[in-house]
Design an enzyme around this catalytic site. Structure first.
Site, PDB file in Angstrom:
ATOM      1  N   GLU A  82       3.611  24.081 -69.080  1.00 47.00           N
ATOM      2  CA  GLU A  82       4.608  23.860 -68.041  1.00 47.00           C
ATOM      3  C   GLU A  82       3.959  23.212 -66.825  1.00 47.00           C
ATOM      4  O   GLU A  82       3.463  23.916 -65.924  1.00 47.00           O
ATOM      5  CB  GLU A  82       5.231  25.186 -67.605  1.00 47.00           C
ATOM      6  CG  GLU A  82       6.054  25.856 -68.671  1.00 47.00           C
ATOM      7  CD  GLU A  82       7.173  26.671 -68.042  1.00 47.00           C
ATOM      8  OE1 GLU A  82       8.318  26.464 -68.413  1.00 47.00           O
ATOM      9  OE2 GLU A  82       6.892  27.483 -67.144  1.00 47.00           O
ATOM     10  N   LYS A  84      14.912  33.838 -64.548  1.00 50.01           N
ATOM     11  CA  LYS A  84      14.266  34.084 -63.249  1.00 50.01           C
ATOM     12  C   LYS A  84      15.063  35.133 -62.464  1.00 50.01           C
ATOM     13  O   LYS A  84      15.641  36.034 -63.073  1.00 50.01           O
ATOM     14  CB  LYS A  84      14.097  32.756 -62.489  1.00 50.01           C
ATOM     15  CG  LYS A  84      13.374  31.710 -63.361  1.00 50.01           C
ATOM     16  CD  LYS A  84      12.962  30.470 -62.635  1.00 50.01           C
ATOM     17  CE  LYS A  84      12.265  29.520 -63.613  1.00 50.01           C
ATOM     18  NZ  LYS A  84      11.823  28.271 -62.993  1.00 50.01           N
ATOM     19  N   SER A 108      12.093  21.282 -66.396  1.00 49.14           N
ATOM     20  CA  SER A 108      13.272  20.403 -66.340  1.00 49.14           C
ATOM     21  C   SER A 108      13.801  20.016 -67.719  1.00 49.14           C
ATOM     22  O   SER A 108      14.274  18.898 -67.917  1.00 49.14           O
ATOM     23  CB  SER A 108      12.975  19.171 -65.480  1.00 49.14           C
ATOM     24  OG  SER A 108      12.711  19.568 -64.146  1.00 49.14           O
ATOM     25  N   GLY A 157      11.760  22.910 -62.239  1.00 51.45           N
ATOM     26  CA  GLY A 157      12.838  22.983 -61.250  1.00 51.45           C
ATOM     27  C   GLY A 157      12.996  21.722 -60.418  1.00 51.45           C
ATOM     28  O   GLY A 157      13.681  21.732 -59.404  1.00 51.45           O
ATOM     29  N   GLU A 206       5.282  30.267 -61.184  1.00 49.09           N
ATOM     30  CA  GLU A 206       5.831  30.859 -59.954  1.00 49.09           C
ATOM     31  C   GLU A 206       5.081  32.136 -59.589  1.00 49.09           C
ATOM     32  O   GLU A 206       4.887  32.437 -58.414  1.00 49.09           O
ATOM     33  CB  GLU A 206       7.339  31.101 -60.124  1.00 49.09           C
ATOM     34  CG  GLU A 206       8.100  29.777 -60.021  1.00 49.09           C
ATOM     35  CD  GLU A 206       9.404  29.726 -60.779  1.00 49.09           C
ATOM     36  OE1 GLU A 206       9.924  30.772 -61.205  1.00 49.09           O
ATOM     37  OE2 GLU A 206       9.907  28.593 -60.966  1.00 49.09           O
ATOM     38  N   HIS A 245       3.474  32.783 -65.587  1.00 48.45           N
ATOM     39  CA  HIS A 245       4.366  31.714 -65.141  1.00 48.45           C
ATOM     40  C   HIS A 245       3.856  31.144 -63.810  1.00 48.45           C
ATOM     41  O   HIS A 245       3.347  31.886 -62.967  1.00 48.45           O
ATOM     42  CB  HIS A 245       5.789  32.254 -64.985  1.00 48.45           C
ATOM     43  CG  HIS A 245       6.786  31.157 -64.755  1.00 48.45           C
ATOM     44  ND1 HIS A 245       6.962  30.576 -63.524  1.00 48.45           N
ATOM     45  CD2 HIS A 245       7.616  30.508 -65.607  1.00 48.45           C
ATOM     46  CE1 HIS A 245       7.875  29.615 -63.632  1.00 48.45           C
ATOM     47  NE2 HIS A 245       8.289  29.557 -64.886  1.00 48.45           N
ATOM     48  N   ASN A 300      14.502  31.411 -69.475  1.00 49.85           N
ATOM     49  CA  ASN A 300      13.955  32.203 -68.380  1.00 49.85           C
ATOM     50  C   ASN A 300      14.971  32.163 -67.241  1.00 49.85           C
ATOM     51  O   ASN A 300      15.105  31.152 -66.562  1.00 49.85           O
ATOM     52  CB  ASN A 300      12.609  31.587 -67.953  1.00 49.85           C
ATOM     53  CG  ASN A 300      12.031  32.238 -66.719  1.00 49.85           C
ATOM     54  OD1 ASN A 300      12.504  33.293 -66.282  1.00 49.85           O
ATOM     55  ND2 ASN A 300      11.006  31.623 -66.148  1.00 49.85           N
TER      56      ASN A 300
END
Ligand code: PGA
Length: 255
Positions: free
Chosen positions: A168, A12, A214, A174, A98, A96, A10
């Site tokens: 996730e 992003k 991560s 991240g 985010e 996701h 991904n």
């Protein structure tokens, strides 16, 4: 059932066109170099989907989208529909964290996007994950259950043959702080149990469950070593030169 490992990059909102094409080539070379069957997907930003898809035509690496709109078409400035990406991608990331946290996507909206993806014959990769506060409150499993059951509400088992799920944990994305292998396996098993009870046992056996958060070349073999974890969804490490290639090689060696 033997499930083919799946590894998804991904990117992003990163890369320029040159970098995107270089990363795609690197993924292709790394995938050609390994013998065991692994499904490899790269998810570029929208404007690079077509050039990356053209560059990867005929290769073992397929292309995915990071998101799509729930609606079919219309006055939704800035949005991109599943129909628009369908000629170029096979997979679409849905839900996701985010998008949930920064763009306010609810479980219901994630469910509508999942339907849009399925309607266009694409493969959804449904992301589920709890925040640190939810984990510390002992609510990790119930949050995953709510996200999953709301997203899939009303869908027939026969519609879910191409569904994959990514666990996730938000606190691991991240942050450089990956989950423990035990947590990854425990939550993947929980997701499989949910699939068995809300879809059917056949799909619980067949659906691929990934870990994300991560992941890098050094930890991916450990994080995906549990019997219920079938691969990884990779953000930052998929952008570093050699990073995604190292992950593909590590998954191939572990399988
Ligand atoms: P990360 O991102 O690998 O940078 O933690 C994972 C993701 O957001 O899918």
């Amino acid at each position: 059932m033997e499930r083919t490992p799946l590894v998804v990059a991904n990117w992003k909102m990163n890369t320029d066109l040159t970098t995107a094409l270089n990363l795609a080539e690197e993924a292709q070379d790394a995938t050609e170099a390994v013998n065991p069957a692994i499904d490899v997907v790269v998810c570029p930003p929208y404007p690079w989907i077509v050039p990356v898809s053209r560059a990867l035509a005929g290769s073992r690496v397929s292309v995915g989208a990071q998101d799509v709109a729930a609606e079919e078409d219309g006055a939704y400035t800035g949005d991109v529909s599943a129909a628009m990406v369908a000629p170029w991608v096979r997979t679409v990331i849905v839900g996701h964290s985010e998008r949930r946290a920064l763009r306010g996507e609810t479980d219901e909206l994630v469910g509508r996007k999942l339907r849009a993806v399925l309607k266009h014959g694409l493969r959804p990769l449904l992301c589920l994950g709890e925040t640190l506060a939810e984990r510390e409150a002992g609510a990790a499993e119930s949050v995953i259950s709510r996200q999953f059951t709301t997203a899939l509400d009303g869908l027939a088992p026969s519609e879910l043959d191409d569904l994959s799920v990514a666990y996730e944990p938000v606190w691991a994305i991240g942050t450089g702080r990956a989950a423990d292998q035990d947590d990854a396996e425990q939550m993947a098993r929980h997701i499989r149990t949910l699939v068995a009870s809300t879809v059917d046992p056949d799909h619980a056996d067949r659906i691929r469950v990934l870990y994300g958060g991560s992941v890098n070349a050094a930890n991916v073999a450990r994080l995906t070593s549990g019997p219920d974890v079938d691969g990884a969804l990779v953000g930052s490490a998929s952008l570093a030169p050699g990073g995604f290639a190292g992950i593909i090689a590590a998954i191939a060696t572990a399988n």
